[in-house]
Design a protein around this motif. Structure first.
Motif, PDB file in Angstrom:
ATOM      1  N   GLY A 209       0.799  -1.215   0.000  1.00  0.00           N
ATOM      2  CA  GLY A 209       0.000   0.000   0.000  1.00  0.00           C
ATOM      3  C   GLY A 209       0.831   1.264   0.000  1.00  0.00           C
ATOM      4  N   ALA A 210       0.238   2.338   0.494  1.00  0.00           N
ATOM      5  CA  ALA A 210       0.849   3.662   0.397  1.00  0.00           C
ATOM      6  C   ALA A 210       2.131   3.790   1.203  1.00  0.00           C
ATOM      7  CB  ALA A 210      -0.151   4.725   0.847  1.00  0.00           C
ATOM      8  N   GLY A 211       2.235   3.118   2.333  1.00  0.00           N
ATOM      9  CA  GLY A 211       3.409   3.269   3.171  1.00  0.00           C
ATOM     10  C   GLY A 211       3.418   4.612   3.891  1.00  0.00           C
ATOM     11  N   MET A 212       4.385   4.786   4.786  1.00  0.00           N
ATOM     12  CA  MET A 212       4.477   6.011   5.579  1.00  0.00           C
ATOM     13  C   MET A 212       5.889   6.577   5.538  1.00  0.00           C
ATOM     14  SD  MET A 212       2.197   4.999   8.941  1.00  0.00           S
ATOM     15  CE  MET A 212       2.681   3.255   8.914  1.00  0.00           C
ATOM     16  N   THR A 213       5.975   7.889   5.601  1.00  0.00           N
ATOM     17  CA  THR A 213       7.260   8.566   5.736  1.00  0.00           C
ATOM     18  C   THR A 213       7.690   8.531   7.197  1.00  0.00           C
ATOM     19  OG1 THR A 213       6.245  10.729   6.177  1.00  0.00           O
ATOM     20  CG2 THR A 213       6.612  10.127   3.859  1.00  0.00           C
ATOM     21  N   ARG A 214       8.911   8.986   7.470  1.00  0.00           N
ATOM     22  CA  ARG A 214       9.372   9.065   8.854  1.00  0.00           C
ATOM     23  C   ARG A 214       8.436   9.928   9.685  1.00  0.00           C
ATOM     24  NH1 ARG A 214      11.204  12.887  11.696  1.00  0.00           N
ATOM     25  NH2 ARG A 214      12.515  12.560  13.557  1.00  0.00           N
TER      26      ARG A 214
ATOM     27  N   VAL B   4       7.415  -1.855  12.780  1.00  0.00           N
ATOM     28  CA  VAL B   4       6.750  -1.440  11.549  1.00  0.00           C
ATOM     29  C   VAL B   4       7.817  -0.900  10.609  1.00  0.00           C
ATOM     30  CG1 VAL B   4       5.027   0.065  10.507  1.00  0.00           C
ATOM     31  CG2 VAL B   4       4.669  -0.828  12.835  1.00  0.00           C
ATOM     32  N   ILE B   5       8.014  -1.564   9.489  1.00  0.00           N
ATOM     33  CA  ILE B   5       8.932  -1.076   8.459  1.00  0.00           C
ATOM     34  C   ILE B   5       8.087  -0.578   7.297  1.00  0.00           C
ATOM     35  CG2 ILE B   5      10.741  -1.692   6.815  1.00  0.00           C
ATOM     36  CD1 ILE B   5      11.791  -3.688   8.819  1.00  0.00           C
ATOM     37  N   SER B   6       8.323   0.671   6.885  1.00  0.00           N
ATOM     38  CA  SER B   6       7.443   1.277   5.887  1.00  0.00           C
ATOM     39  C   SER B   6       8.237   2.136   4.910  1.00  0.00           C
ATOM     40  CB  SER B   6       6.375   2.130   6.593  1.00  0.00           C
ATOM     41  OG  SER B   6       5.319   2.449   5.718  1.00  0.00           O
TER      42      SER B   6
ATOM     43  N   TRP C 155       9.720   1.704  12.705  1.00  0.00           N
ATOM     44  CA  TRP C 155       9.155   2.125  13.991  1.00  0.00           C
ATOM     45  C   TRP C 155       9.090   0.884  14.865  1.00  0.00           C
ATOM     46  CZ3 TRP C 155       5.110   0.493  16.936  1.00  0.00           C
ATOM     47  CH2 TRP C 155       4.542   1.360  17.860  1.00  0.00           C
ATOM     48  N   SER C 156       9.450   0.998  16.139  1.00  0.00           N
ATOM     49  CA  SER C 156       9.366  -0.161  17.032  1.00  0.00           C
ATOM     50  C   SER C 156       8.998   0.288  18.428  1.00  0.00           C
ATOM     51  CB  SER C 156      10.694  -0.933  17.059  1.00  0.00           C
ATOM     52  OG  SER C 156      11.742  -0.115  17.549  1.00  0.00           O
TER      53      SER C 156
ATOM     54  N   THR D 296       7.731   4.417  25.338  1.00  0.00           N
ATOM     55  CA  THR D 296       8.555   5.014  24.297  1.00  0.00           C
ATOM     56  C   THR D 296       8.460   4.199  23.012  1.00  0.00           C
ATOM     57  OG1 THR D 296      10.548   3.759  24.882  1.00  0.00           O
ATOM     58  CG2 THR D 296      10.206   5.891  26.002  1.00  0.00           C
ATOM     59  N   PHE D 297       8.862   4.825  21.917  1.00  0.00           N
ATOM     60  CA  PHE D 297       9.008   4.116  20.653  1.00  0.00           C
ATOM     61  C   PHE D 297      10.235   4.667  19.949  1.00  0.00           C
ATOM     62  CE2 PHE D 297       6.332   7.765  19.737  1.00  0.00           C
ATOM     63  CZ  PHE D 297       6.784   8.247  18.526  1.00  0.00           C
ATOM     64  N   ALA D 298      10.802   3.873  19.053  1.00  0.00           N
ATOM     65  CA  ALA D 298      12.017   4.264  18.346  1.00  0.00           C
ATOM     66  C   ALA D 298      11.763   4.275  16.847  1.00  0.00           C
ATOM     67  CB  ALA D 298      13.161   3.303  18.676  1.00  0.00           C
ATOM     68  N   VAL D 299      12.443   5.185  16.157  1.00  0.00           N
ATOM     69  CA  VAL D 299      12.338   5.282  14.699  1.00  0.00           C
ATOM     70  C   VAL D 299      13.746   5.392  14.126  1.00  0.00           C
ATOM     71  CG1 VAL D 299      11.504   6.646  12.748  1.00  0.00           C
ATOM     72  CG2 VAL D 299      10.082   6.401  14.790  1.00  0.00           C
ATOM     73  N   LYS D 300      14.024   4.630  13.080  1.00  0.00           N
ATOM     74  CA  LYS D 300      15.328   4.719  12.424  1.00  0.00           C
ATOM     75  C   LYS D 300      15.176   4.387  10.946  1.00  0.00           C
ATOM     76  CE  LYS D 300      16.552  -0.030  13.778  1.00  0.00           C
ATOM     77  NZ  LYS D 300      17.481  -0.831  14.606  1.00  0.00           N
ATOM     78  N   GLU D 301      16.091   4.889  10.171  1.00  0.00           N
ATOM     79  CA  GLU D 301      16.134   4.554   8.751  1.00  0.00           C
ATOM     80  C   GLU D 301      16.775   3.181   8.603  1.00  0.00           C
ATOM     81  OE1 GLU D 301      18.041   6.193   4.536  1.00  0.00           O
ATOM     82  OE2 GLU D 301      17.894   7.536   6.285  1.00  0.00           O
TER      83      GLU D 301
END
Length: 231
Positions: free
Chosen positions: A92-97, A154-156, A167-168, A174-179
């Motif tokens: 599907g569309a997916g999400m940006t950071r 979540v990898i998008s 995203w994890s 808390t949650f973490a986001v990384k490329e």
């Protein structure tokens, strides 16, 4: 092999994601409150997490349909008994950071925090069935996965030329986001649940088949379940 529930599709091989720098965020207060409500009130029937994730994938695919994309739409459900993980992926569309941080870190997209919390408190007085039907209005279907999983990732990727982000969270506030670099996500979203030991039933083929049939009645996109081949 794959078991189709709507129509056939092919699946790209799963690739290992290469991690980069990590940013850690605090959930907003309304999300913390929601997670508490989920654990104690909303989901006495925890299987609903699969309905929510499939519905999220459907919504993402519906967006792409308006882009007139030539790619085949799909929803894949992949159980892995070795790693105790269940993965739901879509094209599907997916999400940006920015969308991962905003959409998965807060409930309210408009109005004040007080308005959002007041609405949440009003929902706690509603019957469970009615409440379950309204969960996606808050965009929080993903949080239901934390009822059966210790950790959710979540990898998008929003579009092919854009970076891929992960995203994890373990629902600890808390949650973490990384490329990341993940060749298996060309466009779309891949949600992986690291299941708790007392919820490994959701890795069983028969259980998953029954649930997907139950919750895919109004899904117009192909849903494929990966199953083990028996000699």
């Amino acid at each position: 092999c794959w078991v189709p529930f709507v129509s056939s599709s092919c699946c790209s091989p799963v690739a290992r994601a290469e991690a980069m720098s990590v940013e850690t965020f605090q959930f907003q207060a309304d999300v913390k409150h929601l997670l508490s409500l989920l654990c104690n009130t909303w989901y006495s029937n925890k299987e609903i997490f699969l309905r929510e994730l499939i519905s999220n994938a459907r919504d993402a695919l519906a967006v792409v349909r308006h882009w007139h994309s030539s790619e085949e739409p799909f929803i894949h459900v992949i159980p892995n008994k070795t790693t105790k993980t269940l993965t739901i992926s879509d094209s599907g569309a997916g999400m940006t950071r920015e969308e991962l941080v905003l959409c998965l870190g807060t409930i309210a997209q408009s109005g004040t925090p007080a308005d959002s919390m007041g609405h949440l408190h009003s929902l706690t007085a509603t019957a469970n069935g009615h409440m379950n039907a309204r969960i996606r209005n808050f965009g929080v279907g993903l949080y239901s996965a934390l009822l059966v999983a210790d950790t959710v990732t979540v990898i998008s990727r929003h579009k092919h030329e854009q970076p891929c982000y992960m995203w994890s969270s373990s629902a600890g506030g808390t949650f973490a986001v990384k490329e990341v670099r993940d060749r298996s996500v060309k466009r779309g979203t891949k949600v992986t649940l690291h299941l708790m030991d007392d919820h490994l039933e959701f890795l069983q083929e028969r259980r998953l088949k029954d649930l997907i049939r139950k919750y895919s009645e109004f899904i117009q996109f192909p849903i494929l379940l990966q199953v083990e081949m028996v000699d």
